[in-house]
Design a protein around this motif. Structure first.
Motif, PDB file in Angstrom:
ATOM      1  N   ALA A   1       0.836  -1.204   0.000  1.00  0.00           N
ATOM      2  CA  ALA A   1       0.000   0.000   0.000  1.00  0.00           C
ATOM      3  C   ALA A   1       0.870   1.253   0.000  1.00  0.00           C
ATOM      4  CB  ALA A   1      -0.922  -0.001   1.213  1.00  0.00           C
ATOM      5  N   LEU A   2       1.907   1.274   0.802  1.00  0.00           N
ATOM      6  CA  LEU A   2       2.801   2.421   0.862  1.00  0.00           C
ATOM      7  C   LEU A   2       3.508   2.623  -0.471  1.00  0.00           C
ATOM      8  CD1 LEU A   2       3.954   4.581   2.801  1.00  0.00           C
ATOM      9  CD2 LEU A   2       5.756   2.961   3.359  1.00  0.00           C
ATOM     10  N   ALA A   3       3.981   1.545  -1.062  1.00  0.00           N
ATOM     11  CA  ALA A   3       4.664   1.625  -2.355  1.00  0.00           C
ATOM     12  C   ALA A   3       3.739   2.191  -3.426  1.00  0.00           C
ATOM     13  CB  ALA A   3       5.179   0.247  -2.763  1.00  0.00           C
ATOM     14  N   GLY A   4       2.508   1.723  -3.460  1.00  0.00           N
ATOM     15  CA  GLY A   4       1.553   2.207  -4.450  1.00  0.00           C
ATOM     16  C   GLY A   4       1.160   3.654  -4.236  1.00  0.00           C
ATOM     17  N   ARG A   5       0.957   4.019  -3.002  1.00  0.00           N
ATOM     18  CA  ARG A   5       0.505   5.383  -2.686  1.00  0.00           C
ATOM     19  C   ARG A   5       1.539   6.431  -3.077  1.00  0.00           C
ATOM     20  NH1 ARG A   5      -1.392   7.670   3.214  1.00  0.00           N
ATOM     21  NH2 ARG A   5      -1.876   9.754   2.487  1.00  0.00           N
ATOM     22  N   TYR A   6       2.816   6.140  -2.868  1.00  0.00           N
ATOM     23  CA  TYR A   6       3.867   7.127  -3.128  1.00  0.00           C
ATOM     24  C   TYR A   6       4.715   6.804  -4.353  1.00  0.00           C
ATOM     25  CZ  TYR A   6       2.477   8.808   1.376  1.00  0.00           C
ATOM     26  OH  TYR A   6       1.728   9.296   2.423  1.00  0.00           O
ATOM     27  N   ASN A   7       4.309   5.800  -5.118  1.00  0.00           N
ATOM     28  CA  ASN A   7       5.002   5.413  -6.344  1.00  0.00           C
ATOM     29  C   ASN A   7       6.486   5.130  -6.082  1.00  0.00           C
ATOM     30  OD1 ASN A   7       5.072   4.793  -9.092  1.00  0.00           O
ATOM     31  ND2 ASN A   7       5.740   6.851  -9.623  1.00  0.00           N
ATOM     32  N   VAL A   8       6.739   4.277  -5.090  1.00  0.00           N
ATOM     33  CA  VAL A   8       8.103   3.843  -4.783  1.00  0.00           C
ATOM     34  C   VAL A   8       8.158   2.323  -4.891  1.00  0.00           C
ATOM     35  CG1 VAL A   8       8.596   5.812  -3.276  1.00  0.00           C
ATOM     36  CG2 VAL A   8       7.677   3.715  -2.278  1.00  0.00           C
ATOM     37  N   THR A   9       9.364   1.786  -4.942  1.00  0.00           N
ATOM     38  CA  THR A   9       9.519   0.335  -5.014  1.00  0.00           C
ATOM     39  C   THR A   9       9.201  -0.299  -3.662  1.00  0.00           C
ATOM     40  OG1 THR A   9      11.829   0.319  -4.303  1.00  0.00           O
ATOM     41  CG2 THR A   9      11.411   0.624  -6.678  1.00  0.00           C
ATOM     42  N   GLY A  10       9.029  -1.594  -3.667  1.00  0.00           N
ATOM     43  CA  GLY A  10       8.806  -2.316  -2.420  1.00  0.00           C
ATOM     44  C   GLY A  10       9.969  -2.146  -1.458  1.00  0.00           C
ATOM     45  N   TYR A  11      11.181  -2.149  -1.997  1.00  0.00           N
ATOM     46  CA  TYR A  11      12.359  -1.943  -1.159  1.00  0.00           C
ATOM     47  C   TYR A  11      12.343  -0.561  -0.516  1.00  0.00           C
ATOM     48  CZ  TYR A  11      14.442  -6.153  -3.107  1.00  0.00           C
ATOM     49  OH  TYR A  11      14.688  -7.442  -3.472  1.00  0.00           O
ATOM     50  N   ASP A  12      11.987   0.465  -1.309  1.00  0.00           N
ATOM     51  CA  ASP A  12      11.908   1.825  -0.766  1.00  0.00           C
ATOM     52  C   ASP A  12      10.858   1.907   0.334  1.00  0.00           C
ATOM     53  OD1 ASP A  12      13.873   2.663  -2.496  1.00  0.00           O
ATOM     54  OD2 ASP A  12      12.508   3.665  -3.885  1.00  0.00           O
ATOM     55  N   ALA A  13       9.749   1.212   0.149  1.00  0.00           N
ATOM     56  CA  ALA A  13       8.696   1.198   1.170  1.00  0.00           C
ATOM     57  C   ALA A  13       9.193   0.550   2.463  1.00  0.00           C
ATOM     58  CB  ALA A  13       7.457   0.471   0.641  1.00  0.00           C
ATOM     59  N   ILE A  14       9.999  -0.493   2.340  1.00  0.00           N
ATOM     60  CA  ILE A  14      10.567  -1.129   3.533  1.00  0.00           C
ATOM     61  C   ILE A  14      11.459  -0.145   4.280  1.00  0.00           C
ATOM     62  CG2 ILE A  14      12.213  -2.867   4.351  1.00  0.00           C
ATOM     63  CD1 ILE A  14      11.122  -4.715   2.154  1.00  0.00           C
ATOM     64  N   TYR A  15      12.313   0.572   3.550  1.00  0.00           N
ATOM     65  CA  TYR A  15      13.184   1.556   4.199  1.00  0.00           C
ATOM     66  C   TYR A  15      12.365   2.627   4.919  1.00  0.00           C
ATOM     67  CZ  TYR A  15      17.072  -0.449   1.574  1.00  0.00           C
ATOM     68  OH  TYR A  15      18.000  -1.295   1.068  1.00  0.00           O
ATOM     69  N   LEU A  16      11.277   3.072   4.308  1.00  0.00           N
ATOM     70  CA  LEU A  16      10.407   4.054   4.950  1.00  0.00           C
ATOM     71  C   LEU A  16       9.797   3.495   6.226  1.00  0.00           C
ATOM     72  CD1 LEU A  16       8.653   5.420   1.773  1.00  0.00           C
ATOM     73  CD2 LEU A  16       9.898   6.811   3.428  1.00  0.00           C
ATOM     74  N   GLN A  17       9.269   2.290   6.140  1.00  0.00           N
ATOM     75  CA  GLN A  17       8.647   1.680   7.314  1.00  0.00           C
ATOM     76  C   GLN A  17       9.655   1.462   8.435  1.00  0.00           C
ATOM     77  OE1 GLN A  17       6.678  -1.747   5.526  1.00  0.00           O
ATOM     78  NE2 GLN A  17       4.733  -0.820   6.049  1.00  0.00           N
ATOM     79  N   LEU A  18      10.844   1.015   8.077  1.00  0.00           N
ATOM     80  CA  LEU A  18      11.862   0.782   9.100  1.00  0.00           C
ATOM     81  C   LEU A  18      12.316   2.091   9.752  1.00  0.00           C
ATOM     82  CD1 LEU A  18      14.011  -1.996   7.422  1.00  0.00           C
ATOM     83  CD2 LEU A  18      12.431  -2.228   9.340  1.00  0.00           C
ATOM     84  N   ALA A  19      12.509   3.118   8.945  1.00  0.00           N
ATOM     85  CA  ALA A  19      12.905   4.412   9.506  1.00  0.00           C
ATOM     86  C   ALA A  19      11.843   4.921  10.470  1.00  0.00           C
ATOM     87  CB  ALA A  19      13.140   5.427   8.387  1.00  0.00           C
ATOM     88  N   ARG A  20      10.595   4.748  10.096  1.00  0.00           N
ATOM     89  CA  ARG A  20       9.498   5.200  10.959  1.00  0.00           C
ATOM     90  C   ARG A  20       9.402   4.356  12.230  1.00  0.00           C
ATOM     91  NH1 ARG A  20       3.089   5.181   9.688  1.00  0.00           N
ATOM     92  NH2 ARG A  20       2.470   6.436  11.451  1.00  0.00           N
ATOM     93  N   SER A  21       9.426   3.048  12.098  1.00  0.00           N
ATOM     94  CA  SER A  21       9.245   2.176  13.264  1.00  0.00           C
ATOM     95  C   SER A  21      10.432   2.217  14.223  1.00  0.00           C
ATOM     96  CB  SER A  21       8.966   0.736  12.835  1.00  0.00           C
ATOM     97  OG  SER A  21      10.107   0.157  12.254  1.00  0.00           O
TER      98      SER A  21
END
Length: 82
Positions: free
Chosen positions: A32-52
């Motif tokens: 969902a994060l990847a689709g919403r912001y037009n980023v790759t799955g890997y980029d979404a993981i980095y975002l989630q990890l930075a946030r968590s």
């Protein structure tokens, strides 16, 4: 007492800092994060990890920058004011 989650603990080093990841992001949230912001799955993981993990994210990717701003993730060492 709550049972421990069965997620693996992943540790890696960035410079002199040891980063410990205690929980692997859920697949659906990442997609969902990847689709919403037009980023790759890997980029979404980095975002989630930075946030968590409450750590800063270093990126020049427009999608990651937009998501980081919306989700309160600090951006590290980059001028993203444009």
């Amino acid at each position: 007492m709550l049972a421990e989650k069965p997620y693996p603990v992943i540790e890696f080093t960035v410079g002199d800092t040891v980063v410990t990841v205690r929980e692997v992001p859920r697949e659906a949230a990442r997609v969902a994060l990847a689709g919403r912001y037009n980023v790759t799955g890997y980029d979404a993981i980095y975002l989630q990890l930075a946030r968590s993990e409450a750590v800063a994210l270093a990126t020049a990717d427009d999608g990651q920058i937009a998501a980081a701003r919306v989700h309160g993730v600090t951006l590290l060492g980059l001028d993203v004011s444009t």
